[in-house]
Scaffold this motif. Structure first.
Motif, mmCIF file in Angstrom:
data_model
loop_
_atom_site.group_PDB
_atom_site.id
_atom_site.type_symbol
_atom_site.label_atom_id
_atom_site.label_comp_id
_atom_site.label_asym_id
_atom_site.label_seq_id
_atom_site.Cartn_x
_atom_site.Cartn_y
_atom_site.Cartn_z
ATOM 1 N N UNK A 1 0.853 -1.192 -0.027
ATOM 2 C CA UNK A 1 0.134 -0.208 -0.105
ATOM 3 C C UNK A 1 0.960 1.251 -0.060
ATOM 4 N N UNK A 2 2.002 1.270 0.625
ATOM 5 C CA UNK A 2 2.961 2.397 0.739
ATOM 6 C C UNK A 2 3.489 2.639 -0.425
ATOM 7 N N UNK A 3 3.802 1.565 -1.237
ATOM 8 C CA UNK A 3 4.443 1.466 -2.659
ATOM 9 C C UNK A 3 3.387 2.241 -3.591
ATOM 10 N N UNK A 4 2.291 2.251 -3.427
ATOM 11 C CA UNK A 4 1.181 2.696 -4.374
ATOM 12 C C UNK A 4 0.929 4.129 -3.787
ATOM 13 N N UNK A 5 1.569 4.878 -2.961
ATOM 14 C CA UNK A 5 0.960 6.394 -2.372
ATOM 15 C C UNK A 5 1.783 7.253 -3.529
ATOM 16 N N UNK A 6 2.742 7.294 -3.533
ATOM 17 C CA UNK A 6 3.392 8.392 -4.504
ATOM 18 C C UNK A 6 4.686 7.865 -4.909
ATOM 19 N N UNK A 7 5.498 8.575 -5.923
ATOM 20 C CA UNK A 7 6.620 8.192 -6.660
ATOM 21 C C UNK A 7 7.697 8.233 -5.387
ATOM 22 N N UNK A 8 7.646 9.006 -4.432
ATOM 23 C CA UNK A 8 8.529 9.291 -3.475
ATOM 24 C C UNK A 8 8.741 8.010 -2.435
ATOM 25 N N UNK A 9 7.488 7.277 -2.477
ATOM 26 C CA UNK A 9 7.415 6.167 -1.362
ATOM 27 C C UNK A 9 7.792 4.918 -2.413
ATOM 28 N N UNK A 10 7.638 5.025 -3.436
ATOM 29 C CA UNK A 10 7.912 3.666 -4.306
ATOM 30 C C UNK A 10 9.186 2.899 -4.188
ATOM 31 N N UNK A 11 10.326 3.596 -4.456
ATOM 32 C CA UNK A 11 11.463 3.046 -4.383
ATOM 33 C C UNK A 11 11.894 2.549 -2.952
ATOM 34 N N UNK A 12 11.618 3.362 -1.708
ATOM 35 C CA UNK A 12 12.075 2.896 -0.426
ATOM 36 C C UNK A 12 11.272 2.169 0.113
ATOM 37 N N UNK A 13 9.924 1.793 -0.382
ATOM 38 C CA UNK A 13 9.126 0.698 0.095
ATOM 39 C C UNK A 13 9.277 -0.591 -0.718
#
Length: 469
Positions: free
Chosen positions: A37-49
C-alpha cells in the motif's frame, strides 16, 4: 500557502529523504500488504518501500501447504505489468518496471514446485543483478505433483538462468550439490545441511579394507563445483529425521510388502537414503569411513579452502560395529583426509605445470605443503545456533531449540514419554532428538499399549479366579 512555505513542510522534506523513508518502512517488513500500500502512495514512496518489500522473495508450489509457497506479490514481480485493479507498474515508466523491482532482490527462497509453476517457464526474467543469498529449501512434494513433474533444483530454469550471475551464498539441503553449484558464477560461500540418513548407501566394506581406504565418495566434484567457492559450512542435524519432514505421500499397491510398516494406508515417504527402506534388513551409514571419504573428495577436487563442520558428534557415531572408532578419531580422519586430498591436488597441478614447461621427471619434487588457509575446523551446535541464526528457517528451528535450550512444554513431554515407556531417568538422551509431535504420538501409543496390557492381565486374572472356583 506559498510555494516556499510548502517546500518547508516536514512531510515534504520527509518525502525527499529516501534513507529516512526506507528506515521507516523497514519496520513493516513483516507486513507485506501494508508495504505494498505504501508503494502505491506516490513516486517518493515507491523505491524506499519496494526495496524492503522485494528484498526477500519466495518461490514455491501454489498447491503446496508450505508457508514458503509463492505469494501473489512474488508472482506479480515476475509479470511486472499489472495487479488486480487499475494500477500498472509499466504506466510509470522504466524506472518503475519489473527489472527495477528485481534489482531490489537480495535473498531468494526456492521451495519444491512444479515445472509449469517455475517463474522462468511462465515469464522471461533477466538474471537478478544483486541477489546475495539463494536458499534451496526443498519441501514436501504436493499430492497433485508426480515425481517427473517436479522442477528439481539442478534442472530449474529459474535457478540456472536467473540466480546464477551474482549469488554469493547458497544454502542447500540435497546430497548431490555439484549439479546446482556448477553453474554459479560468483558464489563464494556454501552452507550444506545434511542428515546422517542422507549419506550415500553403504552396503559393506571390502574384505581387505577394514579402514575403508578403498571407499570412494560416489559424487564427483571435479569440474562440477565453481572455483569461486572458498568456504563451506557443513551442518549436520536432525539425526532421527524428525523435523522438517519432506518427501511425498505414497499409497502402495502391494499391500503385503508395505504392511511391514504396520499400516496399509497412505505412507509418508521421507525421500532420503535410509529412512524409506522396507524389509527385515535395515542398512545404516558408516560415518567412520564415509565422512573422511567426503573430506578427501572436497580436498582433491575443489578449491574450497575453509571447511567448517558443525554438530557432527552424533552423525560421527553412526557406524557399523565392524571398524567402530571414537568420535574424536572420526574428526581426526576427516581433517587428515581433507589435507591429504589437497596435497594430491597441488602435486597434480605441479606435475601438469612441469609437463607444460618440459621439466624432466627427475627434477620434479612432490610436496606435502598446502595453503595456509586450507583447514577443517569443528564447531558445536551452540556455536552454529548463536552465530548463524539467519540460516535456520521456521521448520528447522525447533531442532536447535530442543538441542540448545528446550522449552518447558517439550521437557514435560519428554518426561512423560520416559514415564509411560518405563525408561530410567538417565535415559533422557534417548528422547533428546525427538520432536514434540513425535513425543505426543509416542505417549499416546504407549498409553494404548499399556491400557491394552492392563486389560488383558485383568481378564487373565479373572479367568484364573473363575477356574479356581
Amino acid at each position: 500557502m506559498s510555494t516556499s512555505s510548502t517546500s518547508n513542510l516536514a512531510s515534504t522534506r520527509l518525502c525527499e529523504n529516501a534513507d529516512i523513508l526506507q528506515s521507516i518502512f523497514s519496520y513493516l517488513s513483516d507486513s507485506p500488504g501494508t508495504l505494498f500500500s505504501c508503494l502505491l502512495v506516490c513516486r517518493s514512496f515507491f523505491h524506499p518501500s519496494a526495496s524492503v518489500l522485494y528484498r526477500t522473495i519466495s518461490i514455491g508450489s501454489d498447491s503446496s501447504s508450505s508457508s514458503s509457497g509463492s505469494s501473489g506479490r512474488n508472482r506479480d514481480i515476475f509479470i511486472g505489468s499489472t495487479r488486480p485493479g487499475s494500477y500498472s507498474y509499466s504506466s510509470l515508466g522504466d524506472e518503475y518496471c519489473k527489472n527495477t523491482l528485481l534489482s531490489y532482490v537480495r535473498e531468494c527462497t526456492i521451495s519444491i514446485h512444479g515445472i509449469n509453476e517455475c517463474p522462468f517457464v511462465q515469464h522471461y526474467i533477466q538474471p537478478l543483478p544483486h541477489l546475495h543469498t539463494l536458499y534451496l529449501a526443498g519441501g514436501r512434494r504436493p499430492k497433485n505433483l508426480d515425481r517427473e513433474d517436479i522442477c528439481s533444483d539442478d534442472k530449474c530454469q529459474f535457478v540456472q538462468k536467473v540466480c546464477h550471475l551474482s549469488t554469493k551464498k547458497v544454502i542447500i539441503r540435497q546430497l548431490d550439490i555439484s549439479k546446482v553449484l556448477s553453474r554459479m558464477e560468483a558464489v563464494e560461500e556454501v552452507v550444506w545441511k545434511l542428515r546422517p540418513c542422507q549419506l550415500p548407501l553403504f552396503l559393506a566394506l571390502v574384505d581387505d579394507d577394514e579402514d575403508g581406504e578403498k571407499y570412494q565418495w560416489p559424487y564427483q566434484f571435479e569440474n562440477n563445483i565453481s572455483p569461486t567457492i572458498r568456504s563451506l559450512r557443513l551442518v549436520w542435524w536432525d539425526e532421527r529425521h524428525s523435523f522438517r519432514i519432506e518427501g511425498y505421500q505414497s499409497t502402495p499397491s502391494d499391500q503385503t510388502r508395505w504392511s511391514r510398516y504396520g499400516q496399509f494406508g497412505p505412507i509418508q515417504m521421507k525421500g532420503c537414503t535410509y529412512c524409506d527402506q522396507a524389509g527385515c534388513v535395515r542398512y545404516s551409514p558408516h560415518a567412520a569411513v564415509q565422512l573422511p571419504a567426503l573430506m578427501s573428495k572436497l580436498g582433491e577436487e575443489t578449491e574450497i579452502g575453509k571447511v567448517e563442520v558443525y554438530n557432527v558428534e552424533k552423525t560421527a557415531g553412526e557406524q557399523w560395529f565392524n571398524g567402530r572408532i571414537g568420535v574424536e578419531e572420526v574428526k581426526e580422519r576427516m581433517e587428515r583426509a581433507f589435507l591429504e586430498g589437497r596435497t594430491r591436488r597441488r602435486n597434480r597441478e605441479k606435475r601438469q605445470l612441469a609437463n607444460n614447461n618440459d621439466i624432466e621427471q627427475g627434477q620434479f619434487r612432490f610436496t606435502t605443503i598446502v595453503d595456509d588457509h586450507d583447514a577443517v575446523t569443528f564447531h558445536s551446535a551452540e556455536e552454529y545456533f548463536s552465530s548463524h541464526r539467519d540460516e535456520i528457517d521456521a521448520p528447522e528451528l525447533p531442532y536447535w531449540q530442543n538441542k540448545i535450550g528446550p522449552s518447558e512444554r517439550w521437557l514435560k513431554l519428554r518426561d512423560e514419554a520416559i514415564e509411560v515407556t518405563g525408561h530410567a531417568e538417565g535415559d533422557k538422551e534417548y528422547f533428546g532428538d525427538w520432536s514434540a509431535e513425535e513425543l505426543r504420538e509416542h505417549i499416546a501409543r504407549m498409553r494404548f499399549f499399556n491400557e491394552r496390557d492392563r486389560l488383558e492381565s485383568q481378564r487373565e486374572a479373572e479367568a484364573q479366579t473363575v477356574v479356581g472356583l
